[in-house]
Design a protein around this motif. Structure first.
Motif, mmCIF file in Angstrom:
data_model
loop_
_atom_site.group_PDB
_atom_site.id
_atom_site.type_symbol
_atom_site.label_atom_id
_atom_site.label_comp_id
_atom_site.label_asym_id
_atom_site.label_seq_id
_atom_site.Cartn_x
_atom_site.Cartn_y
_atom_site.Cartn_z
ATOM 1 N N THR A 1 42.921 38.995 27.123
ATOM 2 C CA THR A 1 43.557 38.719 28.414
ATOM 3 C C THR A 1 44.466 37.499 28.298
ATOM 4 O OG1 THR A 1 41.598 39.577 29.550
ATOM 5 C CG2 THR A 1 43.166 38.314 30.860
ATOM 6 N N ASN A 2 45.715 37.674 28.706
ATOM 7 C CA ASN A 2 46.677 36.572 28.648
ATOM 8 C C ASN A 2 46.706 35.822 29.974
ATOM 9 O OD1 ASN A 2 47.624 37.133 25.987
ATOM 10 N ND2 ASN A 2 48.874 38.803 26.820
ATOM 11 N N PRO A 3 46.876 34.497 29.936
ATOM 12 C CA PRO A 3 46.966 33.747 31.185
ATOM 13 C C PRO A 3 48.240 34.084 31.950
ATOM 14 C CG PRO A 3 47.446 32.322 29.311
ATOM 15 C CD PRO A 3 46.964 33.617 28.753
ATOM 16 N N GLN B 1 33.655 38.384 48.732
ATOM 17 C CA GLN B 1 33.617 36.977 49.174
ATOM 18 C C GLN B 1 34.978 36.298 49.159
ATOM 19 O OE1 GLN B 1 31.631 38.340 46.857
ATOM 20 N NE2 GLN B 1 29.506 37.618 47.034
ATOM 21 N N GLY B 2 35.998 36.940 48.567
ATOM 22 C CA GLY B 2 37.310 36.305 48.537
ATOM 23 C C GLY B 2 38.066 36.621 47.259
ATOM 24 N N LYS B 3 39.153 35.859 47.036
ATOM 25 C CA LYS B 3 39.987 36.028 45.853
ATOM 26 C C LYS B 3 39.798 34.828 44.931
ATOM 27 C CE LYS B 3 43.584 38.748 48.170
ATOM 28 N NZ LYS B 3 45.044 38.852 48.485
ATOM 29 N N TRP B 4 39.698 35.116 43.611
ATOM 30 C CA TRP B 4 39.381 34.078 42.648
ATOM 31 C C TRP B 4 40.258 34.204 41.407
ATOM 32 C CZ3 TRP B 4 35.709 31.518 45.328
ATOM 33 C CH2 TRP B 4 34.938 32.256 46.232
ATOM 34 N N ARG B 5 40.403 33.091 40.719
ATOM 35 C CA ARG B 5 41.112 33.108 39.441
ATOM 36 C C ARG B 5 40.229 32.491 38.362
ATOM 37 N NH1 ARG B 5 46.552 34.328 38.860
ATOM 38 N NH2 ARG B 5 47.512 34.810 40.864
ATOM 39 N N PRO B 6 40.059 33.190 37.240
ATOM 40 C CA PRO B 6 39.377 32.568 36.102
ATOM 41 C C PRO B 6 40.277 31.503 35.491
ATOM 42 C CG PRO B 6 40.062 34.814 35.573
ATOM 43 C CD PRO B 6 40.402 34.596 37.003
ATOM 44 N N VAL B 7 39.652 30.409 35.080
ATOM 45 C CA VAL B 7 40.379 29.269 34.512
ATOM 46 C C VAL B 7 39.657 28.814 33.252
ATOM 47 C CG1 VAL B 7 41.205 26.917 34.911
ATOM 48 C CG2 VAL B 7 41.093 28.521 36.825
ATOM 49 N N GLN B 8 40.438 28.504 32.222
ATOM 50 C CA GLN B 8 39.859 27.843 31.052
ATOM 51 C C GLN B 8 40.517 26.481 30.896
ATOM 52 O OE1 GLN B 8 40.595 29.185 27.010
ATOM 53 N NE2 GLN B 8 38.525 28.563 26.393
ATOM 54 N N PHE C 1 44.270 32.651 34.795
ATOM 55 C CA PHE C 1 44.334 34.076 34.513
ATOM 56 C C PHE C 1 44.535 34.885 35.793
ATOM 57 C CE2 PHE C 1 42.319 32.095 30.918
ATOM 58 C CZ PHE C 1 42.843 32.787 29.836
ATOM 59 N N PRO C 2 44.862 36.184 35.660
ATOM 60 C CA PRO C 2 45.151 37.017 36.836
ATOM 61 C C PRO C 2 44.024 37.009 37.872
ATOM 62 C CG PRO C 2 45.866 38.146 34.851
ATOM 63 C CD PRO C 2 45.125 36.917 34.396
ATOM 64 N N PHE D 1 54.386 23.112 34.146
ATOM 65 C CA PHE D 1 53.880 24.400 34.635
ATOM 66 C C PHE D 1 54.715 25.500 34.022
ATOM 67 C CE2 PHE D 1 53.916 28.019 37.514
ATOM 68 C CZ PHE D 1 52.584 28.167 37.849
ATOM 69 N N ILE D 2 54.027 26.475 33.396
ATOM 70 C CA ILE D 2 54.690 27.635 32.805
ATOM 71 C C ILE D 2 54.044 28.879 33.396
ATOM 72 C CG2 ILE D 2 55.287 28.831 30.665
ATOM 73 C CD1 ILE D 2 54.682 26.181 29.197
ATOM 74 N N GLY D 3 54.828 29.692 34.110
ATOM 75 C CA GLY D 3 54.281 30.887 34.731
ATOM 76 C C GLY D 3 55.118 31.300 35.912
ATOM 77 N N GLN D 4 54.800 32.484 36.492
ATOM 78 C CA GLN D 4 55.566 32.993 37.624
ATOM 79 C C GLN D 4 57.053 33.118 37.286
ATOM 80 O OE1 GLN D 4 53.658 33.412 40.979
ATOM 81 N NE2 GLN D 4 52.293 33.582 39.216
ATOM 82 N N GLY D 5 57.366 33.279 35.994
ATOM 83 C CA GLY D 5 58.754 33.428 35.563
ATOM 84 C C GLY D 5 59.540 32.132 35.485
#
Length: 357
Positions: free
Chosen positions: A279-281, A307-314, A300-301, A208-212
């Protein structure tokens, strides 16, 4: 004497009827394989509105192309489904409906083989308006589907309630009904909703790479006496340590539970914005399956709607295939981050009666 003659006549008529009924008529032949082929691609074309067959329940609205992509010797193939929607192609991993279609059409079974006539075609609604499947031994970006390898589907055949009339290569055959009936569903029913699927083996590595942060673990799973893999997780970033089983297994469980909530073209999906190429992930999750196959999820952000909160994913299957964008619940992303943070902060695991060096 007359009674004996009558008995002989009755017996003769009975034998005649018996042999007539046992004659190898086309509809009574035993099941046979019409062909055995290793197809690499299947194209589905929906029926036209003028088709005289049964349009209820309705067939999938848009054309689809299934591909079977080999991933090397002794590794399971990758199945994909591409749909043309409003002039745009969207492509995703195919699910069991796609995989089963290749199995059913590679060994095509039938109980009827006979030459077609215009009258028969009309009777069974077989023609240019029929739903159809075309087959090819190619699976590249551009595929040629030969007309001789096209199946036109018509009505059911007589008492064979489980079979349908099919026109192929100017012959009428009767394969099983489920080959075409699965297409009486939306196109989304052919896409794999789980982001991580495995037909065999185990997850060998997670990163996992992200959130610093960057957190990576490896799994040296071994089979027990019941031939079931038992995980042995180690953290390989920062201080290399053996993880408590529940910590590593929790991350694995969260990863295996990640699923697509919506496809952008799915009926009932929120009106998601388009994801631009620039757009960067926000985070990347890399999964390595035993045997070497990899899955990469770019997350992605977050985007919020009524309807709620969502995240785009590739999702990517390097080097074989990149999916179009899907949408995941923000709650699922936060569960993933929580599992990663537990791994990051975990202390060295000491097995009972054995100190880990």
């Amino acid at each position: 004497m007359k009674q004996k003659i009558s008995l002989v006549l009755v017996a003769f008529i009975g034998l005649f009827l018996l042999f007539y009924l046992m004659e190898d008529r086309p509809e009574n032949i035993s099941e046979t394989n019409y062909w055995k082929e290793d197809w690499k691609s299947i194209q589905y074309n929906p029926p036209k509105s003028d088709w005289c067959g049964n349009l209820v329940p309705s067939f999938a609205e848009f054309p689809m192309v299934f591909r079977k992509i080999s991933r090397g010797w002794n590794e399971p193939a990758l199945y994909t489904v591409t749909t043309l929607v409003n002039g745009n192609n969207v492509a995703y991993e195919g699910n069991y409906n796609v995989k089963n279609s290749f199995s059913e059409l590679s060994v095509l079974k039938t109980k009827l083989i006979e030459s077609s006539t215009e009258e028969v075609k009309k009777t069974y609604c077989l023609g240019e308006f029929s739903p159809s499947l075309s087959l090819s031994e190619e699976n590249g970006a551009e595929i040629k589907f030969h007309p001789s390898k096209q199946l036109l589907f018509g009505k059911k055949i007589g008492a064979e309630e489980g079979r349908i009339a099919v026109l192929v290569n100017d012959e009428i055959i009767a394969p099983y009904q489920y080959i075409i009936e699965k297409f009486r569903t939306p196109v989304s029913n052919f896409r794999e909703k789980m982001y991580v699927t495995m037909s065999e083996g185990y997850i060998q590595e997670l990163k996992f790479i992200g959130q610093g942060i960057t957190v990576q673990v490896e799994n040296r799973a071994k089979k027990n006496q019941y031939n079931v893999f038992v995980n042995e997780w180690s953290r390989t970033t920062g201080e290399r340590i053996v993880l408590p089983p529940d910590v590593g297994n929790q991350w694995e469980s969260v990863v295996k539970g990640l699923k697509v909530e919506f496809y952008p073209d799915e009926v009932g999906a929120p009106k998601f914005p388009s994801l631009t190429e620039t757009t960067n992930p926000e985070a990347v999750l890399e999964i390595t399956i035993s045997g070497g196959n990899k899955i990469r999820l770019s997350l992605f952000p977050v985007w919020e709607s009524e309807q709620g909160k969502w995240r785009p994913v590739q999702r990517q299957f390097p080097p074989y295939f990149d999916e179009s964008v899907t949408w995941m619940k923000e709650e699922s992303f936060q569960n993933l981050v929580n599992a990663v943070m537990k791994v990051k902060s975990a202390s060295r695991y000491e097995r009972p009666n054995q100190k880990i060096q």
